[in-house]
Scaffold this active site. Structure first.
Site, PDB file in Angstrom:
ATOM      1  N   ASN A  80     -27.325  23.246  14.247  1.00 30.88           N
ATOM      2  CA  ASN A  80     -26.536  22.471  13.289  1.00 30.88           C
ATOM      3  C   ASN A  80     -25.159  22.118  13.853  1.00 30.88           C
ATOM      4  O   ASN A  80     -24.599  21.071  13.522  1.00 30.88           O
ATOM      5  CB  ASN A  80     -26.379  23.256  11.984  1.00 30.88           C
ATOM      6  N   ASN A 180     -30.486  17.273  16.309  1.00 31.06           N
ATOM      7  CA  ASN A 180     -31.048  18.525  15.800  1.00 31.06           C
ATOM      8  C   ASN A 180     -31.384  18.391  14.313  1.00 31.06           C
ATOM      9  O   ASN A 180     -30.555  17.927  13.527  1.00 31.06           O
ATOM     10  CB  ASN A 180     -30.021  19.655  15.967  1.00 31.06           C
ATOM     11  N   GLU A 181     -32.589  18.784  13.949  1.00 34.15           N
ATOM     12  CA  GLU A 181     -33.024  18.860  12.539  1.00 34.15           C
ATOM     13  C   GLU A 181     -32.495  17.692  11.696  1.00 34.15           C
ATOM     14  O   GLU A 181     -31.884  17.897  10.643  1.00 34.15           O
ATOM     15  CB  GLU A 181     -32.587  20.200  11.921  1.00 34.15           C
ATOM     16  N   GLU A 300     -37.025  26.089  17.985  1.00 40.01           N
ATOM     17  CA  GLU A 300     -36.384  27.164  17.205  1.00 40.01           C
ATOM     18  C   GLU A 300     -37.468  27.926  16.476  1.00 40.01           C
ATOM     19  O   GLU A 300     -38.200  27.337  15.662  1.00 40.01           O
ATOM     20  CB  GLU A 300     -35.379  26.613  16.182  1.00 40.01           C
ATOM     21  N   GLN A 360     -32.082  33.112  18.041  1.00 36.93           N
ATOM     22  CA  GLN A 360     -31.384  32.645  19.234  1.00 36.93           C
ATOM     23  C   GLN A 360     -31.417  33.751  20.281  1.00 36.93           C
ATOM     24  O   GLN A 360     -32.284  34.610  20.197  1.00 36.93           O
ATOM     25  CB  GLN A 360     -29.983  32.196  18.854  1.00 36.93           C
TER      26      GLN A 360
END
Ligand code: AHR
Length: 510
Positions: A80, A180-181, A300, A360
């Site tokens: 994010n 990302n996302e 992820e 992570q």
């Protein structure tokens, strides 16, 4: 089908044949991820003044633990975070870098670590960079400047600036994430599938203009629970199919109900997610009459729930702290079983999932924890990841498995034994990763080996009587692998005894 368990043991039959393979495993299946989030970077990998810090302020103890994981790629700088990140804030003299508000996690970013520091760290940690560009608050222009800065040899504005900042040879990063996302309403600069598909395609064209051989990853869904899944994949791939190599998927696993049996069934949902997106890829490929094969980058994945709700509360109320303790889930033995099943799913799907990143790597939902000024240690989940990363290379085997199963909320017929197999011809080994999902029954498995001549067998086991057992700074080895005695060479192959709720790695020397 074998009969269900009677009298404390259940039987399983497995066949591993040299003739039945899924395909070559891309070593990047064992990738990882570091985001500017919480203490992943600051007091995670970077802590100037720590007794273990090197001349760049990087913790040597953490580097050693990462090196031992043998993770071939590390995704950076988010997550994010990347969706409001100015990569230029992280270059030039550290003392003149700006402090910025990080809108994703409501923290203050000091920018003391940027691309130069991270690239040097990656080299020391024995991993390659997988970099993400900001397609949230920024776009094509910032992305092309970043790629030029990182990869162009010299003689242009951005490449000469890199050289002036101390790095003559380009890093030549091959793998780039296009945002990302972007399907997530929480994302800074969130877009509809149509908007994102258009932007990702135009950005990919520009980056290919710089270097047509780059590997590009377009954003798929943030989870299979997203309301836009799987239409998101179809729309985005229709817009980008000719320009991208991978579509990224994310999934996190939770056990709020404290129901181990249901929890350990969740990888069936992961398997379905992968299968569905593989189908969407094929649909778009067929529709476009294309020869190109897009694959999945599962960049992820992990267990994430232990602190999640409390963290969300704290973030809402805090006042822009620097490197706070955030997403510091403490993993238990039950999570070892879960991570083992997730990794097995990736091995069994390694024909389509070429890249996967544990999310992570340090402190933030991570296998490695650190204490500022203090030690670094391995969380429980470090071990199944390390064993798969080091021993799950080569060719994935298409095992035939006959074992009793149970019906769970997410799927019917979840096998009590979760097993995956790999053949590493270079090392001359065949390796099985086996999780017994049953709480009280051992599994007696006969493994027939066809086309493999076994010379010796070695059993490594992770087991604990308490599913909630954790590794802490004070007791860092409470949950760790031991030598097992449950694997024997038999007439047709192997005989295995796998205790209830256990993780095993069985390595056969050929
Ligand atoms: O890994 C933690 C966060 O989870 C990442 O920043 C984001 O991409 C995902 O939602």
């Amino acid at each position: 089908m074998l009969s269900p368990p009677v009298g404390g043991h259940m039987k399983a039959r497995v066949t591993a044949s040299a003739a039945y393979t899924i395909g070559d495993i891309d070593k990047r299946l064992y990738g990882s991820f570091l985001e500017h989030l919480g203490r992943a970077i600051y007091t995670g990998i970077y802590e100037p003044g720590h007794p273990e810090a090197d001349e760049q302020g990087m913790r040597r103890d953490v580097i050693d633990l990462v090196r031992a994981l043998d993770t071939p790629i590390c995704r950076y700088p988010g997550g994010n975070f990347v969706s409001a990140y100015n990569w230029e804030d992280g270059i030039g003299p550290q003392e003149s870098r700006p402090k910025r508000l990080d809108l994703a996690w409501r923290t203050t970013e000091s920018n003391q670590v940027g691309i130069h520091e991270f690239a040097d760290w990656a080299e020391k940690a024995g991993t390659e960079m997988m970099l993400a560009v900001n397609l949230g608050s920024r776009g094509l222009d910032a992305a092309r400047a970043f790629v030029e800065y990182v990869n162009h040899p010299g003689g242009t504005y951005w490449s000469d600036l890199r050289i002036r900042n101390g790095r003559r040879t380009p890093w030549n990063c091959r793998l780039w994430c296009l945002g990302n996302e972007m399907d997530g309403p929480w994302q800074i600069g969130h877009k509809s599938a149509e908007e994102y598909g258009h932007l990702a395609n135009e950005t990919a064209k520009a980056l290919r203009g710089l270097d047509p051989t780059l590997e590009l990853v377009v954003c798929g869904s943030s989870h299979s629970n997203m309301p836009t899944y799987p239409q998101w994949e179809a729309t985005v791939l229709e817009a980008t199919y000719d320009q991208v190599d991978y579509i990224s998927l994310h999934m996190y696993f939770e056990n709020y109900e404290k129901n181990t049996q249901e929890y350990l069934a969740l990888p069936a949902k992961l398997d379905r997610y992968i299968g569905t997106v593989a189908g969407v890829i094929d649909y778009v490929k067929a529709k476009r009459r294309s020869k190109r094969q897009v694959r999945i980058s599962f960049d992820e994945w992990n267990v994430w729930y232990h602190n999640r709700q409390q963290d969300a509360e704290r973030v809402r109320t805090w006042d822009w702290p620097e490197a706070p303790r955030l997403l510091e889930d403490v993993y238990n033995f039950e999570d070892v079983l879960q991570v083992g099943c997730i990794l097995n799913t990736f091995i069994r799907r390694s024909d389509v999932v070429r890249i996967a990143c544990i999310a992570q790597l340090v402190n933030v939902i991570a296998p490695i924890m650190t204490e500022p000024g203090g030690p670094a240690w391995r969380q429980t989940i470090y071990w199944p990841f390390m064993l798969a990363s080091k021993h799950g290379r080569g060719t994935a085997l298409q095992l035939a498995v006959d074992v009793p199963s149970y019906d769970a909320a997410v799927a019917d017929r979840v096998p009590w034994l979760d097993i995956a197999g790999t053949h590493d011809a270079d090392r001359g080994t065949l390796t099985l990763f086996a999780i017994n999902r049953h709480a009280s029954e051992a599994i007696e498995a006969e493994v027939a080996l066809e086309g493999f001549a076994a010379r010796a067998v070695d059993h490594t086991i992770i087991r604990h009587d308490d599913l909630e057992a954790t590794n802490t700074m004070e007791a860092p080895d409470a949950v760790s692998p031991r030598k097992g005695n449950g694997a024997r060479l038999g007439g047709r192959g192997l005989e295995l005894t796998l205790p209830p709720h256990s993780y095993s790695m069985i390595e056969v020397t050929l």
